[in-house]
Design a protein around this motif. Structure first.
Motif, mmCIF file in Angstrom:
data_model
loop_
_atom_site.group_PDB
_atom_site.id
_atom_site.type_symbol
_atom_site.label_atom_id
_atom_site.label_comp_id
_atom_site.label_asym_id
_atom_site.label_seq_id
_atom_site.Cartn_x
_atom_site.Cartn_y
_atom_site.Cartn_z
ATOM 1 N N PHE A 1 44.246 44.708 41.597
ATOM 2 C CA PHE A 1 43.671 44.847 40.259
ATOM 3 C C PHE A 1 44.752 45.200 39.241
ATOM 4 O O PHE A 1 44.803 44.627 38.146
ATOM 5 N N LEU A 2 45.621 46.147 39.580
ATOM 6 C CA LEU A 2 46.676 46.550 38.652
ATOM 7 C C LEU A 2 47.629 45.384 38.363
ATOM 8 O O LEU A 2 48.002 45.141 37.205
ATOM 9 N N LEU A 3 48.018 44.664 39.396
ATOM 10 C CA LEU A 3 48.920 43.532 39.209
ATOM 11 C C LEU A 3 48.268 42.428 38.388
ATOM 12 O O LEU A 3 48.923 41.794 37.545
ATOM 13 N N PHE B 1 45.949 42.617 36.002
ATOM 14 C CA PHE B 1 45.903 42.933 34.580
ATOM 15 C C PHE B 1 47.301 42.859 33.954
ATOM 16 O O PHE B 1 47.456 42.417 32.814
ATOM 17 N N LEU B 2 48.320 43.271 34.692
ATOM 18 C CA LEU B 2 49.682 43.167 34.188
ATOM 19 C C LEU B 2 50.084 41.705 34.013
ATOM 20 O O LEU B 2 50.649 41.317 32.978
ATOM 21 N N VAL C 1 43.078 48.007 44.961
ATOM 22 C CA VAL C 1 43.584 48.707 43.777
ATOM 23 C C VAL C 1 44.889 48.086 43.293
ATOM 24 O O VAL C 1 45.076 47.838 42.088
ATOM 25 N N ILE C 2 45.821 47.836 44.214
ATOM 26 C CA ILE C 2 47.111 47.243 43.830
ATOM 27 C C ILE C 2 46.902 45.868 43.208
ATOM 28 O O ILE C 2 47.532 45.521 42.199
#
Length: 264
Positions: free
Chosen positions: A241-243, A245-246, A238-239
């Motif tokens: 994936f978030l990083l 996209f950012l 999860v972490i």
């Protein structure tokens, strides 16, 4: 200070602390890369492992992804009377955006989760502590080969996705929507440029580094017991994936500001 106010600030402070620890680990990995001895055999084994678990899923995902982009853009360009630009629009979307993201998601989801589980299992078995007691650096021995393998395989898979996705987009646009092969290729040649491929490979390289570092960090810091390792794997994915996209938003913005668009 009001206790409720203090409790409300705790999640933000914890998140910043996690970001700082991940950044510290990333810096330690970068510092350990040129150190000797380099674990070349471990690096080759990890490259093979990453490739074996990601090549087939990446190719299978790239075909429908390219098809969806080609069909959607083909329908849109037909509505506005710009069918001749379908090839450039779909190919650039695949090369610049879709290829690095597909590669990163599969490297993080398939390879990164396995790395996190492996390191987490070593941690709860106290193998990491034993290595530190013996004077062996876990980062140089275990983390560096895995992070470098994730970077190398991500770059290679990015090229695979670009080729497969572009071919899939060409097939579905020309065969399914009755597009013109010459116009598809001519528009791509007219608007595409070499920096488009460079930024795609740079994204893939950075994504592989981030996926490897985050997986290693969560593997080194699991909660107690096997359940803690499973939770760490989920958190790592999860972490990451978030990083990703950012980072994609930031790199795309920088690229569009620095590299001028190629005109007809």
């Amino acid at each position: 200070m009001n206790p409720s106010t203090k409790r409300s600030k705790t999640p933000g402070v914890a998140a910043l602390r996690q970001v700082g620890r991940i950044s510290t680990l990333a810096w330690e990995v970068l510092r350990a890369i040129p150190k000797r001895p380099f674990q070349f055999r471990e690096f080759i084994q990890q490259c093979w492992f990453f490739a074996s678990v990601t090549i087939l899923p990446t190719a299978l995902v790239a075909i429908p992804f390219g098809a969806v982009i080609a069909l959607q853009l083909g329908s849109l360009t037909q509505q506005i009377g710009a069918q001749s630009f379908t090839g450039a629009a779909s190919a650039l979307a695949i090369v610049q955006q879709a290829s690095p993201l597909i590669t990163a998601l599969l490297v993080a989801g398939a390879g990164g989760s396995a790395v996190c589980a492996d390191i987490g299992a070593r941690k709860i078995r106290e193998e990491i502590d034993a290595m530190e007691v013996l004077g062996v650096s876990p980062i140089q021995r275990l983390i560096v080969p895995r992070v470098l393998a994730a970077m190398v395989v991500a770059v290679l898979l990015n090229g695979l996705v670009s080729v497969v996705g572009t071919m899939g987009g060409y097939f579905f646009n020309v065969i399914m929507q009755g597009g013109t092969p010459g116009a598809y290729l001519a528009s791509f040649n007219a608007l595409a440029q070499l920096p488009d491929l460079w930024i795609s490979e740079i994204k893939a390289l950075l994504y592989g580094f981030v996926a490897g570092v985050v997986a290693a960090y969560r593997g080194l810091n699991p909660a107690a017991g096997p359940k803690g390792v499973g939770d760490a794997v989920n958190q790592a994915v999860v972490i990451t994936f978030l990083l990703l996209f950012l980072i994609n938003v930031v790199l795309t913005g920088i690229y569009l500001r620095i590299v001028p668009s190629k005109g007809l």
